[in-house]
Motif scaffolding. Structure first.
Motif, short mmCIF file in Angstrom:
data_model
loop_
_atom_site.label_atom_id
_atom_site.label_comp_id
_atom_site.label_asym_id
_atom_site.label_seq_id
_atom_site.Cartn_x
_atom_site.Cartn_y
_atom_site.Cartn_z
N VAL A 180 3.84 1.51 -6.35
CA VAL A 180 3.42 0.12 -7.07
C VAL A 180 2.54 -0.54 -6.28
CG1 VAL A 180 5.73 -0.04 -8.09
CG2 VAL A 180 5.41 -1.03 -5.96
N SER A 181 2.08 -0.15 -4.86
CA SER A 181 1.39 -1.10 -4.22
C SER A 181 -0.04 -0.42 -4.00
CB SER A 181 1.93 -1.46 -2.83
OG SER A 181 2.29 -0.36 -2.02
N CYS A 182 -0.21 0.62 -4.13
CA CYS A 182 -1.67 1.27 -3.78
C CYS A 182 -2.73 0.73 -4.61
CB CYS A 182 -1.60 2.83 -3.80
SG CYS A 182 -0.60 3.60 -2.34
N ILE A 239 7.34 2.39 -2.93
CA ILE A 239 6.62 1.45 -2.34
C ILE A 239 4.87 1.81 -2.75
CG2 ILE A 239 5.34 0.29 -0.22
CD1 ILE A 239 8.20 0.30 1.12
N MET A 240 4.76 3.15 -2.38
CA MET A 240 3.31 3.75 -2.83
C MET A 240 3.03 3.65 -4.24
SD MET A 240 3.55 6.91 -0.12
CE MET A 240 1.86 7.54 -0.57
#
Lengths: 605, 246
Positions: A534-536, A531-532
């Motif tokens: 791709v989303s930060c 998650i981190m």
């Protein structure tokens, strides 16, 4: 009354010295703190008044940077560098030793206000640690006898200027030199070449060289320069990113200390080509010790006609350089956060696009390059693009400086043509028993011996230069845990997945490290990491889970041997949660514990 | 006549004008992309990351990504929903969000978006931070436990109301909303419930006093219809149940 007017006077003097410019807010706060040891709410109000900006802007800056203090600090402020390489050299024992000697708790200020002892992120002295900062000045090669001496100096209230010079000595430790560090460079020769051949011809050499950003991202430098050169606007800027915050890297420190002329010349050259009149060096706060020497070098260059008005006698060539000092924020190594910080704000990365080449400092076209990139550009201007491109690999031309530290006989700076194998570096630095490497710092890759044949270059193992060696005696998870804590400390807090995700990841790593993890937790780490990534909002958050994800792959046994055999273990310790109740009731009988095992754990301390 | 610009969003053609973001174009075409820190009346912020979409195989925030001709954007896929759900869960464990005991329940954008992305539990370990409640103002209360740092109140107060009452201070997980007065109390400011800043909070952090349960729980905006149908509470006129925490 008298005291408050003295305060106002002192602040007014400092603000005026900086021309009252809001862009210099961070510099102003640093100077005010030097004078007053910390920034009280009253002090911040005065600073805001004197500059004429809103108090909350000043507070948000003061609250953001690690080296700015909004609570009282000791007159002697000691921060131990807490990178994994410092830990491997025994910094934790030394930290506690000094705290015992000075009778002060870790992270606390002594009641008499004399001293504070705490920790900070990597100070870039990995080849000569354990290191620390005292009032912002670097201390190297600490050991017990040095700390005995330091404790006495502090208790006797001896000013820093009278401390033994060797405590502050920083070695360059250049172990291998190639075309950048090895060949002589005559100051001014790149600028003379530009004057003789014209900026277009030198730009052409830059294109031919294939030089890519040496900070690690690898963006084509010539493209950056061209894009900025072609950007609309009369006012443009050159910014040198000397905010070398990646743990384990210190090559920019050596370039700034020993090759400042080369770096400044590269910046001036860039200014000439893109049409900028002003350059900035954003020097990380940890390198404050070299500030005065750098200012002196700039002055010498002005006197030699290599900087300032009418460079080399050409009235159309004006360019000057100003140095801004950071204040302990890794995220400011990200170019748009760095620009925010240069503008006197807290360092939160901007939304990109637009990119700095069109909307940079004060929204003007700006080239931001790493220290090594500017130094290399100056060489290319003299020696030519083909000369540079004859070294390296197909997609990574020239050479790269590596900062080698950790378990090896000869830590220091190694310059290699791109494409060198990890094995070759290990051999040269005397690392005989390596288990793994942290390549390119915590934001980079954790690799095990089965990958030591790989090549250091953008098409294989890309790096900004950090190379930390862990031998067979080390527990890889100690390093991973150190990095997980590092990212919690350095997240700017702007976006959700980095602000919250780094803390969640730290807790998971801690849980496994202390023997409470299960297979379920490892899967949780993988999901959270994905998650981190791709989303930060910026590179900091996107790369923060790398050490965990890589090591799960490369060193699964480091995790597995610590796991509980159960499928699931709660995130909190029920027995520990009862401790407060036991303290309050004074009960330590078996009935106050969950079971016999806990009773043992409970009474141990 | 120049040809109309367009990209595809989950297979549907979305027209756009130069300078629009993926989010703006989607909204205009009537396609909902979940979001919290985005509000069409304000400059995109890009901090909550809830509006993540896959643009040409790369995850990006729809609110800050410029629309471009021929882009392929994926929004309602399992992969994207998983990530959005994870981000929502992070927001829930970071603060203290107790929906059953919150007077904004049913008219809360955070809660409605969580339902929309299929979040049934917070999943992660709760942080249980200790944060104060500020009831010093006669007309409004701020419950910092529910703040998600979207900075909409900061932006509204600064850019629309011209009062600059709010700010975010601190770094990393220490970042927190503050009221710009020496006491830090809302009661010491000239804040009014008619301010824009009083109407933009996507959670129950900024509440108007004395009317919390005028509309009973169960009959509120998102109790009746999901957020992708009715949109943001802050965007709707009062007669439709927006603007007030009904």
């Amino acid at each position: 009354m008298a005291e408050s007017s003295t305060l106002t006077g002192a602040i007014r003097d400092i603000v005026q010295r900086h021309g009252g410019m809001p862009t210099r807010l961070l510099q102003i706060l640093r100077d005010v703190q030097d004078r007053l040891t910390w920034l009280s709410p009253e002090t911040l109000e005065r600073v805001a008044e004197e500059i004429g900006i809103s108090p909350n802007k000043v507070r948000s800056v003061a609250e953001f940077y690690s080296f700015l203090y909004t609570a009282p600090r000791g007159r002697y402020d000691i921060l131990f560098s807490d990178n994994i390489t410092d830990r491997m050299l025994g910094n934790r024992q030394l930290l506690h030793y000094l705290c015992d000697r000075l009778r002060v708790g870790v992270g606390k200020t002594r009641a008499d206000g004399l001293v504070t002892v705490g920790t900070t992120s990597c100070t870039g002295m990995c080849d000569q640690g354990p290191a620390a900062l005292v009032n912002g000045y670097t201390l190297t090669r600490l050991d017990k006898s040095r700390l005995d001496c330091i404790a006495n100096l502090i208790e006797s209230r001896i000013p820093l200027t009278e401390w033994p010079r060797e405590f502050f000595e920083v070695y360059s430790n250049i172990r291998r030199a190639d075309i950048l560090l090895g060949r002589h460079f005559a100051d001014g020769s790149a600028l003379r070449a530009t004057q003789k051949r014209g900026p277009d011809a030198i730009m052409e050499e830059m294109v031919k060289s294939g030089l890519r950003g040496q900070g690690g991202a690898g963006f084509g430098s010539a493209n950056k320069w061209l894009s900025c050169r072609n950007a609309y606007g009369d006012v443009k800027y050159v910014v040198c990113n000397a905010d070398e915050g990646e743990p384990g890297t210190f090559k920019d420190r050596v370039l700034m200390q020993d090759f400042a002329d080369l770096v400044f010349e590269g910046m001036t050259l860039c200014g000439r080509i893109i049409g900028a009149r002003q350059g900035f060096v954003y020097l990380r706060g940890e390198y404050r010790y070299m500030l005065n020497a750098l200012k002196a070098t700039l002055q010498q260059r002005r006197e030699a006609g290599l900087l300032g008005e009418a460079i080399l006698g050409d009235p159309s060539f004006n360019f000057d350089i100003e140095i801004h000092l950071g204040a302990g924020a890794y995220v400011c190594g990200e170019e748009s956060a760095l620009i925010e910080s240069l503008e006197g704000k807290h360092g939160v990365p901007r939304i990109r696009p637009p990119f700095p080449t069109t909307h940079g400092y004060l929204n003007k076209p700006t080239v931001v390059n790493n220290v090594e990139t500017f130094a290399t550009a100056a060489k290319i201007a003299v020696e030519g693009g083909d000369w540079f491109a004859s070294r390296g690999t197909a997609y990574s031309k020239g050479t790269k400086l590596l900062s080698v530290s950790g378990d090896c006989e000869r830590p220091g700076i190694y310059e290699y043509p791109f494409g060198v194998t990890v094995n070759r570096v290990l051999e040269d630095c005397g690392a005989h028993n390596a288990q793994g490497i942290q390549m390119a710092g915590p934001a980079g890759h954790t690799i095990s011996a089965k990958q030591f044949h790989r090549l250091i270059c953008f098409e294989d193992l890309a790096t900004g230069g950090s190379f930390m060696v862990f031998d067979q005696s080390r527990d890889i998870l100690d390093g991973i845990r150190n990095f997980a804590h590092f990212f919690v400390h350095e997240s700017c807090g702007f976006c959700t997945p980095c602000r919250v995700g780094t803390s969640l990841m730290r807790d998971l790593v801690d849980k496994v490290h202390t023997g409470h993890g299960t297979l379920y937790d490892l899967e949780e780490m993988r999901k959270l990491g994905r998650i981190m990534q791709v989303s930060c909002h910026c590179g900091l958050g996107q790369t923060a889970p790398n050490p965990v994800l890589d090591s799960l792959q490369e060193f699964p046994e480091a995790y597995e041997r610590r796991l509980r055999s159960t499928a699931y273990e709660p995130a909190f310790n029920l027995n520990q949660a009862l401790e407060e109740a036991r303290q309050l009731t004074g009960r330590h009988d078996p009935g106050a514990y969950l079971n016999d095992e806990d009773l043992l754990v409970g009474v141990m301390p | 006549m120049s040809e109309e610009h367009s990209f595809t969003l989950d297979g549907r053609r979305i027209p756009f004008q130069d300078g629009q973001t993926v989010m703006q174009a989607a909204l205009e075409a009537g396609v909902y992309i979940p979001h919290l820190c985005f509000n069409p009346e304000f400059t995109p912020h890009g901090s909550c990351r809830v509006c993540l979409v896959k643009v040409n195989n790369r995850m990006q925030a729809a609110c800050t990504t410029p629309a471009a001709d021929g882009q392929t954007v994926q929004s309602e896929t399992e992969e994207v929903r998983d990530i959005r759900r994870g981000i929502l869960q992070m927001l829930f464990v970071e603060g203290n969000h107790v929906c059953p005991a919150c007077e904004k329940s049913g008219a809360c954008q955070l809660q409605a978006v969580a339902y929309y992305v299929g979040m049934l539990a917070p999943h992660f370990k709760h942080f249980y931070p200790r944060r104060p409640v500020d009831a010093s103002h006669p007309e409004a209360v701020i419950d910092f436990n529910r703040c998600i740092l979207c900075e909409l109140c900061v932006r509204a107060s600064r850019d629309v109301d011209g009062k600059n009452i709010f700010a975010v201070e601190g770094r990393g997980i220490q970042a927190h909303l503050v009221v710009n007065t020496p006491s830090g109390q809302l009661g010491a400011t000239n804040f009014s419930i008619h301010d824009k800043a009083a109407q933009v909070c996507p959670t129950g952090s900024i509440l108007t006093k004395h009317q919390g349960y005028n509309i009973p729980i169960g009959q509120r905006l998102y109790d009746r219809k999901p957020i992708n149908i009715v949109g943001d509470v802050a965007q709707l006129s009062e007669s439709l149940g927006g603007r007030r925490h009904d």
